[in-house]
Every structure is written in C-alpha cells, then in structure tokens.
Scaffold this motif. Structure first.
Motif, PDB file in Angstrom:
ATOM      1  N   SER A 209       0.837  -1.219   0.000  1.00  0.00           N
ATOM      2  CA  SER A 209       0.000   0.000   0.000  1.00  0.00           C
ATOM      3  C   SER A 209       0.860   1.252   0.000  1.00  0.00           C
ATOM      4  O   SER A 209       0.492   2.254  -0.627  1.00  0.00           O
ATOM      5  CB  SER A 209      -0.931   0.015   1.218  1.00  0.00           C
TER       6      SER A 209
ATOM      7  N   ASP B 238      -5.528  -1.760  -4.990  1.00  0.00           N
ATOM      8  CA  ASP B 238      -4.859  -2.273  -3.792  1.00  0.00           C
ATOM      9  C   ASP B 238      -5.721  -3.365  -3.148  1.00  0.00           C
ATOM     10  O   ASP B 238      -6.798  -3.066  -2.609  1.00  0.00           O
ATOM     11  CB  ASP B 238      -4.632  -1.105  -2.815  1.00  0.00           C
ATOM     12  N   GLU B 239      -5.291  -4.583  -3.242  1.00  0.00           N
ATOM     13  CA  GLU B 239      -6.018  -5.760  -2.750  1.00  0.00           C
ATOM     14  C   GLU B 239      -7.507  -5.684  -3.126  1.00  0.00           C
ATOM     15  O   GLU B 239      -8.380  -5.664  -2.264  1.00  0.00           O
ATOM     16  CB  GLU B 239      -5.836  -5.889  -1.228  1.00  0.00           C
TER      17      GLU B 239
HETATM   18 MG    MG Z   1      -1.975  -2.851   2.172  1.00  0.00          MG
END
Ligand code: MG
Ligand code: ADP
Length: 321
Positions: free
Chosen positions: A45, A156-157
């Motif tokens: 991140s 992000d994910e």
């Molecule tokens: Mg993360």
C-alpha cells in the motif's frame, strides 16, 4: 512496448522512523497485467500510495505514463483508475449518484460503461453505500474506478470482500482491459488469485522486491511434486534422486512433519509403499532413478508456484531480507 509505470530506487520512511520501502525498482510495460504480491505489512500500500501521489517518497522516483507521481499527482489521480485498500465511501453514495458526480469529468461513454459493469457485478444502482455489504461497497468503488476505461488501473487488494464468483468477474474484466492495451497493477497477499491471470509478478517483502519475473518463467522454476508407488512386497528404494527435496520416505520412524501430514491425500496404508519428493525445474534428473527402480506407478504434479514462493520467503529470511 512502452513503459507505463517506472519506479526507481524508491525509499520511504514514515514519521515514526520506520522504513517501509528500502529501495524499490519496478517497471510495468503498457498492456501488462502485473501483480504486486507480498505478506501483510510488506509495503504494497505504501508503494501504491506513492504511485497515486498521495504519499511523498523519501528518495528515488515514481512515474506513470511519463508523469512524476508526486509533482503531477493531481493529473495522475484524474487519469488512473484507482481503488484503495480500505475503501471509504460517502454513506449516501449510490452507483447512479456516483455517475452523476463524475460525468462532467469523464468521457461520455462513462455512464453506459458503469451500468454495464454494474450488471456484471450484480450491483443494484440505487442502493446507498450505507445499506451495502462490504463486498458491494468494494464493487461500487471498482465500477467508479474502471468506468472511464483508464489507461492505467491500480488496485490495492481489490478482491477483498468479494465472493469467489465476483472475484472471477473482476479478474475477467481486468484481463479484458489488459488485452485492449490497458495496464493493470494490483496488489494481493494471496498467490492463488494472481497465479492464473498475471503476466508478471513482483514479490515484495519487508520493503524490498525479492522476486520480479514473468509468470511463465517462475512456473518453469517452480518445484513439482513427484509420487512414486511400489506394489506390496517390493523393496521401496531408500536412496532418492540427487537434487530432490524428500517429502516422504517410507521407513521413517519419527512422527510426520506438517508437510508430511499434507500428504494425507495418499491413503495411510500406501505410505509405506510410497516415495514423495519435490524437484525444481527440469525433471530429467529423475530418469536414471526411474530406470533403476521402476516404480509401479509414478506421477509428476503441476509446477507449484506456492511452493516456489515459500522457498523465496525462506531464503529471504536466511539472507536477512
Ligand atoms: Mg496494504
Ligand atoms: P502492505 O500494504 O503490504 O500490507 P503497508 O505498505 O501498508 O503494507 O505497510 C508497510 C509497513 O509500513 C507496515 O509495517 C506498516 O505498519 C507501516 N506503516 C504503514 N503506514 C504507516 C504510517 N502512516 N506510519 C508508520 N508506519 C506505517
């Protein structure tokens, strides 16, 4: 191929003195489907927030389509399709309200494309975020990030909160975008979801990239599991081929390790007649052994990227990575 995204010698130390990135280099070519893989806290991140111009790098540089991520952050956030790891939405936001808000800033095709995506994700267009499940909020964020067909997509994910069918839908949409020449970078901590789709994988651990390669190359290097069985009454060879990691050798008296317990797929009665081992890369080292011992049955499993990554992590630990 044009390079869509370049990261050079990027470092980041947070205010509390913690160094989250220790000199990262990454190049993502246009049209590539790229996965940034790593355990929790690895720095995924942090890297992505720097790419979006939301965090200032300490040293090094990051650029997207030739624009510097910090100096031209506003332009990058306008053009790039981005969904953060912790999606936060206004409680009153619905898909239709989102379309209305973004319409003036986006191409004229955006509303139609958003509605098509909503159909694929089975998202009700008038339901406000406050009444949505976590998965539905994730879908809304994804649709609003993708509907303007951005040339670069950074997620992000993105599968967190999505059920397996919706994960497949997202991956299919991303694959389609990549085939049309859009660049996709997404982070994940699970290998399984990236394994079948990505062109390239970078593994980040403790703020460093420890692997960066084409998926096809990694697959060639990945270990395969080999199971050889010998019929009852036949001598089971105690010497296994060189260069193999032995997972199970009959005749052992110590209690099974967790890996051996994994061999539960082999019936217990068969374990005394079975050799299980793992080879990395080519299996030709096995041929002389096979010729010598001629097992009754013999199977070579598919290359396991999972095992390869476990190896990388263990090696990394050994080298203090
Ligand atoms: Mg993360
Ligand atoms: P990932 O996304 O791979 O899980 P992050 O990039 O979020 O990892 O975090 C990397 C490391 O930096 C973690 O150890 C995390 O605790 C730390 N970290 C993240 N944000 C901050 C912050 N604002 N201040 C201090 N440390 C942080």
């Amino acid at each position: 191929m044009t390079t869509a995204l370049v990261i050079e010698n990027l470092t980041k130390t947070y205010k509390n003195g913690f160094q989250a990135l220790k000199g990262i280099n990454l190049r993502v070519e246009q049209g590539e489907f790229y996965a940034l893989l790593g355990p929790n806290g690895a720095g995924k991140s942090t890297t992505i927030r720097i790419l979006l111009g939301l965090l200032k790098p300490e040293s090094g540089s990051a650029s997207i389509l030739g624009k510097d991520c910090w100096r031209d952050g506003a332009a990058i956030r306008r053009d790039v399709g981005y969904v953060a790891g912790d999606v936060r939405l206004y409680p009153w936001l619905t898909l239709e309200r989102g379309i209305k808000l973004l319409k003036t800033m986006r191409p004229s095709t955006m509303p139609e494309r958003a509605r098509q995506l909503a159909e694929r994700f089975h998202l009700e267009p008038h339901l406000p975020a406050r009444k949505m499940s976590r998965g539905n909020r994730q879908k809304l964020a994804l649709i609003l990030a993708l509907a303007h067909d951005p040339r670069v997509v950074i997620l992000d994910e993105p599968t967190s909160g999505l059920d397996p069918l919706m994960q497949d839908t997202l991956m299919a949409i991303l694959r389609e975008l990549a085939l049309l020449g859009h660049t996709i970078l997404f982070s994940s901590h699970t290998l399984a979801e990236v394994e079948s789709l990505c062109d390239r994988i970078a593994v980040i651990r403790d703020g460093q990239i420890i692997v960066d390669d084409k998926l096809s190359t990694l697959r060639q290097q990945a270990p395969r599991r080999i199971v050889a069985t010998f019929s009852n009454g036949r001598t089971v060879p105690q010497i296994l081929p060189d260069g193999c990691r032995v997972l199970w050798k009959p005749g052992r008296t110590s209690s099974p390790s967790s890996e051996e317990a994994e061999l539960a797929g082999i019936p217990p009665a068969m374990l005394s007649q079975t050799c299980v081992f793992e080879v990395s890369g080519t299996v030709s080292a096995l041929l002389p052994w096979l010729h010598e011992h001629s097992p009754d049955d013999f199977s070579v499993g598919a290359p396991s990227l999972d095992a390869l990554f476990r190896e990388y992590y263990q090696q990394g630990q050994g080298k203090g990575l």
